[in-house]
Write a protein that holds these residues in place. Structure first.
Motif, short mmCIF file in Angstrom:
data_model
loop_
_atom_site.label_atom_id
_atom_site.label_comp_id
_atom_site.label_asym_id
_atom_site.label_seq_id
_atom_site.Cartn_x
_atom_site.Cartn_y
_atom_site.Cartn_z
N LEU A 1 109.37 18.09 63.07
CA LEU A 1 109.41 16.72 62.55
C LEU A 1 109.98 15.75 63.57
CD1 LEU A 1 110.73 17.39 58.92
CD2 LEU A 1 108.39 16.83 59.60
N ALA A 2 110.74 16.27 64.52
CA ALA A 2 111.45 15.40 65.46
C ALA A 2 110.63 15.03 66.68
CB ALA A 2 112.76 16.07 65.89
N TYR A 3 109.67 15.87 67.08
CA TYR A 3 109.00 15.66 68.36
C TYR A 3 108.26 14.33 68.49
CZ TYR A 3 110.18 20.37 69.82
OH TYR A 3 110.87 21.49 70.19
N PRO A 4 107.55 13.85 67.46
CA PRO A 4 106.89 12.55 67.62
C PRO A 4 107.86 11.41 67.88
CG PRO A 4 105.93 13.76 65.79
CD PRO A 4 107.15 14.52 66.20
N ILE A 5 108.95 11.35 67.12
CA ILE A 5 109.90 10.25 67.31
C ILE A 5 110.64 10.38 68.63
CG2 ILE A 5 111.88 11.28 66.12
CD1 ILE A 5 112.50 8.56 64.98
N LEU A 6 110.92 11.61 69.06
CA LEU A 6 111.60 11.81 70.34
C LEU A 6 110.69 11.41 71.51
CD1 LEU A 6 113.46 15.21 69.79
CD2 LEU A 6 114.43 12.90 69.79
N THR A 7 109.40 11.68 71.38
CA THR A 7 108.46 11.29 72.42
C THR A 7 108.41 9.78 72.56
OG1 THR A 7 107.11 13.25 72.00
CG2 THR A 7 106.06 11.45 73.19
N GLN A 8 108.31 9.08 71.43
CA GLN A 8 108.27 7.63 71.48
C GLN A 8 109.59 7.05 72.00
OE1 GLN A 8 106.60 5.50 68.18
NE2 GLN A 8 105.17 7.13 67.66
N ALA A 9 110.70 7.64 71.57
CA ALA A 9 112.00 7.15 72.04
C ALA A 9 112.12 7.32 73.56
CB ALA A 9 113.12 7.89 71.33
N ALA A 10 111.67 8.47 74.07
CA ALA A 10 111.75 8.72 75.51
C ALA A 10 110.90 7.73 76.30
CB ALA A 10 111.31 10.15 75.82
N MET A 11 109.69 7.44 75.79
CA MET A 11 108.79 6.53 76.51
C MET A 11 109.30 5.10 76.46
SD MET A 11 105.11 8.18 75.37
CE MET A 11 104.11 7.07 76.38
N HIS A 12 109.76 4.68 75.29
CA HIS A 12 110.28 3.32 75.16
C HIS A 12 111.56 3.14 76.00
CE1 HIS A 12 107.67 1.32 72.29
NE2 HIS A 12 107.63 2.42 71.57
N ARG A 13 112.40 4.18 76.02
CA ARG A 13 113.63 4.08 76.82
C ARG A 13 113.31 4.00 78.30
NH1 ARG A 13 116.88 2.72 79.41
NH2 ARG A 13 119.12 3.19 79.52
N ALA A 14 112.28 4.73 78.73
CA ALA A 14 111.87 4.68 80.13
C ALA A 14 111.45 3.28 80.55
CB ALA A 14 110.72 5.66 80.36
N ALA A 15 110.82 2.56 79.62
CA ALA A 15 110.28 1.24 79.94
C ALA A 15 111.24 0.10 79.64
CB ALA A 15 108.98 1.02 79.16
N CYS A 16 112.39 0.39 79.05
CA CYS A 16 113.30 -0.67 78.63
C CYS A 16 113.90 -1.40 79.83
CB CYS A 16 114.41 -0.08 77.76
SG CYS A 16 115.45 -1.32 76.98
N LEU A 17 113.73 -2.71 79.87
CA LEU A 17 114.20 -3.51 81.00
C LEU A 17 115.66 -3.92 80.81
CD1 LEU A 17 111.11 -5.81 81.65
CD2 LEU A 17 111.79 -3.77 82.90
N VAL A 18 116.54 -2.95 80.87
CA VAL A 18 117.96 -3.25 80.71
C VAL A 18 118.47 -4.13 81.85
CG1 VAL A 18 118.48 -1.19 79.36
CG2 VAL A 18 118.54 -1.06 81.84
N GLU A 19 117.82 -4.04 83.00
CA GLU A 19 118.23 -4.88 84.14
C GLU A 19 117.87 -6.34 83.90
OE1 GLU A 19 114.08 -3.35 85.31
OE2 GLU A 19 115.81 -2.69 84.14
N LYS A 20 117.02 -6.59 82.91
CA LYS A 20 116.65 -7.97 82.55
C LYS A 20 117.40 -8.44 81.31
CE LYS A 20 113.38 -8.28 85.72
NZ LYS A 20 113.49 -9.20 86.88
N GLY A 21 118.41 -7.66 80.89
CA GLY A 21 119.23 -8.07 79.76
C GLY A 21 118.89 -7.42 78.44
N ALA A 22 117.90 -6.52 78.42
CA ALA A 22 117.55 -5.84 77.18
C ALA A 22 118.63 -4.81 76.83
CB ALA A 22 116.20 -5.16 77.31
N THR A 23 118.70 -4.46 75.55
CA THR A 23 119.67 -3.48 75.06
C THR A 23 118.95 -2.35 74.37
OG1 THR A 23 121.33 -5.21 74.71
CG2 THR A 23 121.68 -3.11 73.57
N TRP A 24 119.39 -1.12 74.65
CA TRP A 24 118.78 0.03 74.00
C TRP A 24 119.63 0.43 72.80
CZ3 TRP A 24 114.39 2.43 73.53
CH2 TRP A 24 114.36 3.68 72.90
N VAL A 25 118.97 0.62 71.64
CA VAL A 25 119.65 1.03 70.41
C VAL A 25 119.01 2.32 69.92
CG1 VAL A 25 120.22 0.40 68.04
CG2 VAL A 25 120.10 -1.37 69.81
N GLU A 26 119.83 3.35 69.70
CA GLU A 26 119.33 4.64 69.26
C GLU A 26 118.98 4.60 67.76
OE1 GLU A 26 118.61 6.92 71.28
OE2 GLU A 26 119.93 6.80 73.01
N ALA A 27 118.07 5.48 67.36
CA ALA A 27 117.69 5.61 65.95
C ALA A 27 118.68 6.50 65.22
CB ALA A 27 116.28 6.20 65.85
#
Length: 253
Positions: free
Chosen positions: A213-239
């Motif tokens: 049950l966890a693999y789909p959400i973990l895959t999306q979380a990993a991909m979105h975290r990879a693309a998150c522009l924290v250097e541009k001021g974005a913030t990552w929030v865990e589920a």
């Protein structure tokens, strides 16, 4: 979310992910309550200037090869790429090329080179590798825990069934609970140069009884975290599994 395709596909500066319900029953050896489970994610990407990001948003739709060791995780990655406008080469086409080119995947680091070669043959821009991991643990209350429970009921030295201490009887009937700690790692590699464009990983804060049950959400979380522009001021929030986090993912200012 409209900025997402052009750099992950293109990177994104603001992503709001719809939380897939994490109906993951976590069993603890210390208590009967179900604790809150969080995603634990990390990621990185090639940093682009504002001008480069703008150019990416204007670029044509990119073509992807997606390959992984778990069908659910791989399908989740494909769905996310297609959701934001990317084109994905069908797995059947890849299998045909393996046969025609007499290529054999060995489940080793050599597979990366083979898949990049296949990527060139199908005119793909990027190969996305999806790898899942899973560690298992067996949980059961410790002797000291069982003794403490027995002490609350009656003296721990009390005997039942012909002289067997109560805490030993309780331990005998305790069920060993198998829990799993699933994880997903993704990386996107440019076909032409072999350069890693972005990579991410995600796991759970605690073991769960049904990792599938966890693999789909973990895959999306990993991909979105990879693309998150924290250097541009974005913030990552865990589920979180208890729904306490209403908006999770890559959040802009």
């Amino acid at each position: 979310m409209k900025n997402f395709p052009r750099y992950m596909l293109g990177y994104t500066t603001a992503v709001q992910i719809v939380l897939i319900p994490m109906i993951l029953i976590v069993m603890s050896s210390a208590c009967s309550q179900v604790p809150v489970v969080y995603t634990v994610s990390a990621g990185s990407h090639i940093r682009l200037t504002d001008e480069e990001l703008a150019n990416r948003q204007k670029s044509p739709r990119r073509r992807f090869v997606v390959w992984g060791n778990h069908q659910g995780a791989t399908n989740s990655a494909i769905q996310l790429i297609q959701q934001f406008g990317g084109s994905v080469v069908e797995r059947a086409r890849l299998q045909t090329l393996f046969e025609e080119q007499k290529m054999i995947l060995t489940h080793s680091s050599d597979d990366s080179a083979t898949l990049l070669k296949v990527g060139k043959l199908v005119d793909a821009d990027v190969v996305v590798f999806v790898e899942t991991t899973e560690s298992a643990e067996s949980h059961t209350p410790s002797i000291s825990t069982m003794e403490n429970v027995a002490m609350r009921l009656q003296n721990a030295n009390a005997v039942v069934n012909g002289g067997t201490p109560l805490w030993m009887q309780m331990q005998k009937h305790q069920q060993h609970i198998r829990v799993y700690r699933p994880g997903v790692m993704v990386r996107a590699v440019k076909v032409e140069t072999g350069e890693i464009e972005w990579s991410g990983s995600s796991t759970l804060s605690q073991g769960v009884t049904d990792p599938e049950l966890a693999y789909p959400i973990l895959t999306q979380a990993a991909m979105h975290r990879a693309a998150c522009l924290v250097e541009k001021g974005a913030t990552w929030v865990e589920a979180a599994s208890d729904g306490s986090v209403k908006q999770w993912g890559c959040i802009s200012k």
